[in-house]
Design an enzyme around this catalytic site. Structure first.
Site, PDB file in Angstrom:
ATOM      1  N   ARG A   1     -11.306  15.869   7.138  1.00 33.25           N
ATOM      2  CA  ARG A   1     -12.237  16.161   6.180  1.00 33.25           C
ATOM      3  C   ARG A   1     -13.876  16.641   6.530  1.00 33.25           C
ATOM      4  O   ARG A   1     -14.186  16.060   7.202  1.00 33.25           O
ATOM      5  CB  ARG A   1     -12.174  15.144   5.063  1.00 33.25           C
ATOM      6  CG  ARG A   1     -11.125  14.720   4.465  1.00 33.25           C
ATOM      7  CD  ARG A   1     -11.135  13.814   3.274  1.00 33.25           C
ATOM      8  NE  ARG A   1      -9.893  13.252   2.918  1.00 33.25           N
ATOM      9  CZ  ARG A   1      -9.877  11.849   3.022  1.00 33.25           C
ATOM     10  NH1 ARG A   1     -10.756  10.932   3.363  1.00 33.25           N
ATOM     11  NH2 ARG A   1      -8.686  11.191   2.563  1.00 33.25           N
TER      12      ARG A   1
ATOM     13  N   GLU B   1      -8.202  -5.208   5.070  1.00 31.36           N
ATOM     14  CA  GLU B   1      -8.024  -4.460   3.489  1.00 31.36           C
ATOM     15  C   GLU B   1      -6.888  -5.427   2.815  1.00 31.36           C
ATOM     16  O   GLU B   1      -7.115  -5.795   1.772  1.00 31.36           O
ATOM     17  CB  GLU B   1      -7.686  -3.285   3.386  1.00 31.36           C
ATOM     18  CG  GLU B   1      -9.208  -2.377   3.762  1.00 31.36           C
ATOM     19  CD  GLU B   1      -8.932  -0.904   3.965  1.00 31.36           C
ATOM     20  OE1 GLU B   1      -8.506  -0.613   5.068  1.00 31.36           O
ATOM     21  OE2 GLU B   1      -9.133  -0.136   3.038  1.00 31.36           O
TER      22      GLU B   1
ATOM     23  N   HIS C   1     -12.726   3.279  -0.225  1.00 32.10           N
ATOM     24  CA  HIS C   1     -12.667   1.944   0.705  1.00 32.10           C
ATOM     25  C   HIS C   1     -13.390   1.057   0.212  1.00 32.10           C
ATOM     26  O   HIS C   1     -13.772   0.108   1.165  1.00 32.10           O
ATOM     27  CB  HIS C   1     -13.407   2.753   1.963  1.00 32.10           C
ATOM     28  CG  HIS C   1     -12.775   3.641   2.725  1.00 32.10           C
ATOM     29  ND1 HIS C   1     -13.505   4.975   3.410  1.00 32.10           N
ATOM     30  CD2 HIS C   1     -11.505   4.200   3.180  1.00 32.10           C
ATOM     31  CE1 HIS C   1     -12.580   5.660   4.132  1.00 32.10           C
ATOM     32  NE2 HIS C   1     -11.253   5.244   3.671  1.00 32.10           N
TER      33      HIS C   1
ATOM     34  N   LYS D   1       3.182   0.699   3.301  1.00 29.04           N
ATOM     35  CA  LYS D   1       2.688  -0.120   4.168  1.00 29.04           C
ATOM     36  C   LYS D   1       2.705  -1.627   3.371  1.00 29.04           C
ATOM     37  O   LYS D   1       2.432  -1.832   2.257  1.00 29.04           O
ATOM     38  CB  LYS D   1       1.303  -0.162   4.653  1.00 29.04           C
ATOM     39  CG  LYS D   1       1.121   1.067   5.424  1.00 29.04           C
ATOM     40  CD  LYS D   1      -0.197   1.273   6.186  1.00 29.04           C
ATOM     41  CE  LYS D   1      -0.644   2.531   6.813  1.00 29.04           C
ATOM     42  NZ  LYS D   1      -1.762   3.280   6.442  1.00 29.04           N
TER      43      LYS D   1
ATOM     44  N   VAL E   1     -12.523   3.925  14.623  1.00 22.83           N
ATOM     45  CA  VAL E   1     -13.598   4.403  15.509  1.00 22.83           C
ATOM     46  C   VAL E   1     -14.756   3.367  15.604  1.00 22.83           C
ATOM     47  O   VAL E   1     -15.342   3.229  16.413  1.00 22.83           O
ATOM     48  CB  VAL E   1     -14.235   5.784  14.798  1.00 22.83           C
ATOM     49  CG1 VAL E   1     -15.403   6.382  15.717  1.00 22.83           C
ATOM     50  CG2 VAL E   1     -12.899   6.858  14.683  1.00 22.83           C
TER      51      VAL E   1
ATOM     52  N   MET F   1     -10.509  10.086  17.957  1.00 28.14           N
ATOM     53  CA  MET F   1     -11.636  10.119  18.678  1.00 28.14           C
ATOM     54  C   MET F   1     -11.386   9.663  20.129  1.00 28.14           C
ATOM     55  O   MET F   1     -12.403  10.023  20.896  1.00 28.14           O
ATOM     56  CB  MET F   1     -12.820   8.913  17.833  1.00 28.14           C
ATOM     57  CG  MET F   1     -14.050   8.860  18.565  1.00 28.14           C
ATOM     58  SD  MET F   1     -14.790  10.726  18.418  1.00 28.14           S
ATOM     59  CE  MET F   1     -15.474  10.726  16.594  1.00 28.14           C
TER      60      MET F   1
ATOM     61  N   ASN G   1      -9.724   7.189   9.992  1.00 22.31           N
ATOM     62  CA  ASN G   1      -9.453   8.780   9.845  1.00 22.31           C
ATOM     63  C   ASN G   1     -10.259   9.228   8.763  1.00 22.31           C
ATOM     64  O   ASN G   1     -10.998  10.216   8.823  1.00 22.31           O
ATOM     65  CB  ASN G   1      -7.975   8.681   9.699  1.00 22.31           C
ATOM     66  CG  ASN G   1      -7.652  10.169  10.213  1.00 22.31           C
ATOM     67  OD1 ASN G   1      -8.090  10.859  10.827  1.00 22.31           O
ATOM     68  ND2 ASN G   1      -6.149  10.160  10.297  1.00 22.31           N
ATOM     69  N   GLY G   2     -10.324   8.408   7.543  1.00 23.01           N
ATOM     70  CA  GLY G   2     -11.311   8.659   6.460  1.00 23.01           C
ATOM     71  C   GLY G   2     -12.557   8.050   6.935  1.00 23.01           C
ATOM     72  O   GLY G   2     -12.397   7.078   7.555  1.00 23.01           O
TER      73      GLY G   2
ATOM     74  N   ARG H   1      -2.618  -1.824  -3.715  1.00 26.39           N
ATOM     75  CA  ARG H   1      -3.609  -1.075  -3.762  1.00 26.39           C
ATOM     76  C   ARG H   1      -3.467   0.017  -4.485  1.00 26.39           C
ATOM     77  O   ARG H   1      -2.552   0.744  -4.442  1.00 26.39           O
ATOM     78  CB  ARG H   1      -3.548  -0.593  -2.024  1.00 26.39           C
ATOM     79  CG  ARG H   1      -4.967   0.387  -1.893  1.00 26.39           C
ATOM     80  CD  ARG H   1      -4.998   0.871  -0.474  1.00 26.39           C
ATOM     81  NE  ARG H   1      -6.154   1.836  -0.321  1.00 26.39           N
ATOM     82  CZ  ARG H   1      -6.042   2.983   0.276  1.00 26.39           C
ATOM     83  NH1 ARG H   1      -4.956   3.293   0.774  1.00 26.39           N
ATOM     84  NH2 ARG H   1      -7.110   3.653   0.275  1.00 26.39           N
TER      85      ARG H   1
ATOM     86  N   ASN I   1       0.779  -1.230  -0.053  1.00 28.07           N
ATOM     87  CA  ASN I   1      -0.013   0.062   0.059  1.00 28.07           C
ATOM     88  C   ASN I   1       0.829   1.177   0.090  1.00 28.07           C
ATOM     89  O   ASN I   1       1.312   1.641   0.855  1.00 28.07           O
ATOM     90  CB  ASN I   1      -0.986   0.000   1.127  1.00 28.07           C
ATOM     91  CG  ASN I   1      -1.770   1.056   1.459  1.00 28.07           C
ATOM     92  OD1 ASN I   1      -1.857   2.141   0.431  1.00 28.07           O
ATOM     93  ND2 ASN I   1      -2.854   1.191   2.206  1.00 28.07           N
TER      94      ASN I   1
HETATM   95  P1  ADP Z   1      -7.237   4.858   8.846  1.00 23.89           P
HETATM   96  O1  ADP Z   1      -8.171   5.622   8.135  1.00 23.89           O
HETATM   97  O2  ADP Z   1      -5.862   5.921   8.988  1.00 23.89           O
HETATM   98  O3  ADP Z   1      -6.761   3.635   8.338  1.00 23.89           O
HETATM   99  P2  ADP Z   1      -8.142   3.708  11.260  1.00 23.89           P
HETATM  100  O4  ADP Z   1      -9.089   2.924  10.541  1.00 23.89           O
HETATM  101  O5  ADP Z   1      -6.906   2.999  11.998  1.00 23.89           O
HETATM  102  O6  ADP Z   1      -7.516   4.917  10.156  1.00 23.89           O
HETATM  103  O7  ADP Z   1      -8.712   4.634  12.554  1.00 23.89           O
HETATM  104  C1  ADP Z   1      -7.802   5.561  13.148  1.00 23.89           C
HETATM  105  C2  ADP Z   1      -8.752   6.497  13.934  1.00 23.89           C
HETATM  106  O8  ADP Z   1      -9.397   5.412  14.964  1.00 23.89           O
HETATM  107  C3  ADP Z   1      -8.096   6.994  14.996  1.00 23.89           C
HETATM  108  O9  ADP Z   1      -7.891   8.553  14.604  1.00 23.89           O
HETATM  109  C4  ADP Z   1      -8.846   7.199  16.218  1.00 23.89           C
HETATM  110  O10 ADP Z   1      -9.866   8.664  16.082  1.00 23.89           O
HETATM  111  C5  ADP Z   1      -9.848   6.002  16.033  1.00 23.89           C
HETATM  112  N1  ADP Z   1      -9.514   5.081  16.969  1.00 23.89           N
HETATM  113  C6  ADP Z   1      -8.593   4.184  17.269  1.00 23.89           C
HETATM  114  N2  ADP Z   1      -8.780   3.552  18.508  1.00 23.89           N
HETATM  115  C7  ADP Z   1      -9.811   4.127  19.387  1.00 23.89           C
HETATM  116  C8  ADP Z   1     -10.387   4.028  20.309  1.00 23.89           C
HETATM  117  N3  ADP Z   1     -10.017   2.814  21.267  1.00 23.89           N
HETATM  118  N4  ADP Z   1     -11.601   4.618  20.651  1.00 23.89           N
HETATM  119  C9  ADP Z   1     -11.976   5.616  19.820  1.00 23.89           C
HETATM  120  N5  ADP Z   1     -11.589   5.770  18.726  1.00 23.89           N
HETATM  121  C10 ADP Z   1     -10.433   4.921  18.331  1.00 23.89           C
END
Ligand code: ADP
Length: 393
Positions: free
Chosen positions: A226, A369, A165, A18, A316, A268, A196-197, A76, A11
């Site tokens: 965003r 993924e 996604h 990654k 999240v 979050m 994050n997205g 990817r 990726n």
């Molecule tokens: P990416 O889109 O970068 O792949 P992820 O799917 O790893 O992102 O999600 C990252 C986000 O998940 C972090 O910015 C954070 O807001 C949220 N997150 C991770 N662990 C927790 C948790 N235990 N509780 C709430 N939110 C979390």
């Protein structure tokens, strides 16, 4: 080819690569890692060096890039446009096609292309496969994919909803069916990918029929940085009244908005901590985030007609019981009843968090993924060996 069952998943982002090495005989992860800060101080100078680091790491773990066990490399690729609607074996022509899509994904596709080029140089003999983030959404009916603007202008510039996604939405919607003990064809699912997205999709019988991201990943849900949906006239207003330039507005909406714009934090967990301390900005950010989610749940419920499950995934979605609870509380009229105890339990496995009696199941399904890309890659690159690990789920 027989005996070679390992797939390297790459990726390649603009500043990071990654990677995961997966053995498709048993879908076990043999190695994974990330090379960061490409082209930045303290990092490697470019993607060629980054992939060399990946190769070194794999070698140190006894499975170098030159290993005869390696069956294929899966890449990817963010944007496949309307041309690439399925995983595709990479040829010079395909690579040129991905490069032609750079105007649609100026931040992402160039890095993907570089990663592919370097990997092909390192192992020209290996099948390399492109797996597109947009592909799963290529089944969107025109009614959902079209923006209501002049058709000739839209077609001239490739303006339509592509969605992103897709690899995650595909994997998670199928895993949801498995969790319910059903075939994907028999299940209608709303998938909420909240990382994050963030994006939502409506999947009817395994086929994606609507999604929240559009021409670019900016549309839809509130995200880490965003804005998601807004009146397009906000852009004209910022330009005319705010005197801002196009690039400045682009950066504002993609990098400085969403949760970060609303409260100064895009994680979050931090927002949760600050809310507990009574921080009003953090509370507002959470409320705006959740309000948008509920809107999409309602909209996609109407799009699907019958909903069997609503599934949360990504950082999240998998971890924040508070977001899940706030997003779906009080939706009994839509057939959704959460089980607060189940919802509060942390876990890493796919699980249900709805009440036993809830007509619509609510699920938490960790996304994967890389595994999805590896399966797609192996399916194309090693069809003869495919029966080895054909237990998708
Ligand atoms: P990416 O889109 O970068 O792949 P992820 O799917 O790893 O992102 O999600 C990252 C986000 O998940 C972090 O910015 C954070 O807001 C949220 N997150 C991770 N662990 C927790 C948790 N235990 N509780 C709430 N939110 C979390």
């Amino acid at each position: 080819m027989s005996g070679a069952t390992r797939v390297l998943v790459l990726n390649s982002g603009s500043s990071s690569v990654k990677y995961q090495l997966i053995d498709m005989a048993d879908e076990q992860r043999l190695a994974s890692g990330v090379v960061e800060r490409i082209g930045e101080p303290g990092g490697v100078p470019d993607h060629t060096h980054a992939l060399r680091e990946v190769a070194l790491d794999l070698k140190a773990r006894g499975s170098g890039l030159d290993s005869p066990d390696l069956a294929a490399v899966g890449h990817r690729v963010v944007h496949g446009g309307t041309r690439f609607t399925a995983p595709t074996l990479i040829t010079d022509e395909v690579l040129a096609g991905i490069e032609e899509l750079v105007p649609l994904a100026p931040l992402h596709n160039p890095a993907n292309v570089t990663g592919i080029k370097v990997a092909r140089e390192l192992r020209p003999d290996l099948p390399q496969v492109a797996v597109f983030d947009t592909a799963f959404h290529s089944t969107l009916p025109e009614a959902a994919a079209r923006y209501a603007i002049d058709t000739a202008t839209a077609d001239r510039y490739g303006i339509r909803r592509y969605g992103f996604h897709g690899t995650s939405h595909a994997y998670v919607s199928r895993a949801t069916a498995a969790l319910l003990g059903k075939e994907p064809a028999d299940v209608n699912v709303i998938v909420l990918h909240l990382g994050n997205g963030a994006s939502a999709s409506a999947v009817r019988g395994g086929v994606c029929v609507d999604t929240s991201m559009g021409l670019t990943p900016l549309e839809g849900l509130v995200m880490g940085t965003r804005s998601g949906d807004l009146d397009p006239a906000v852009v004209f207003h910022l330009e005319r009244v705010g005197g801002m330039g196009t690039d400045e507005i682009d950066t504002l909406l993609n990098k400085k908005s969403g949760l970060l714009g609303l409260c100064g934090a895009n994680d979050m967990r931090e927002i949760g901590r600050r809310m507990a301390e009574g921080d009003k900005a953090a509370q507002l950010a959470f409320d705006v985030y959740v309000h948008r989610l509920r809107r999409y749940v309602g909209a996609f419920s109407a799009v699907l007609g019958r909903v069997d499950a609503i599934t949360f995934t990504a950082g999240v979605g998998e971890n924040s019981a508070a977001v899940r609870e706030a997003a779906l509380s009080g939706l009994h009229n839509l057939g959704v009843t959460m089980d607060p105890v189940r919802n509060a339990v942390r876990g890493s496995a796919a699980r249900l968090v709805s009440a036993e009696t809830s007509p619509v199941a609510v699920a938490v399904v960790p996304t994967d993924e890389e595994l999805e890309i590896a399966r797609d890659t192996y399916g194309l690159a090693a069809p003869a060996d495919k029966n080895l690990a054909d237990h998708s789920g």
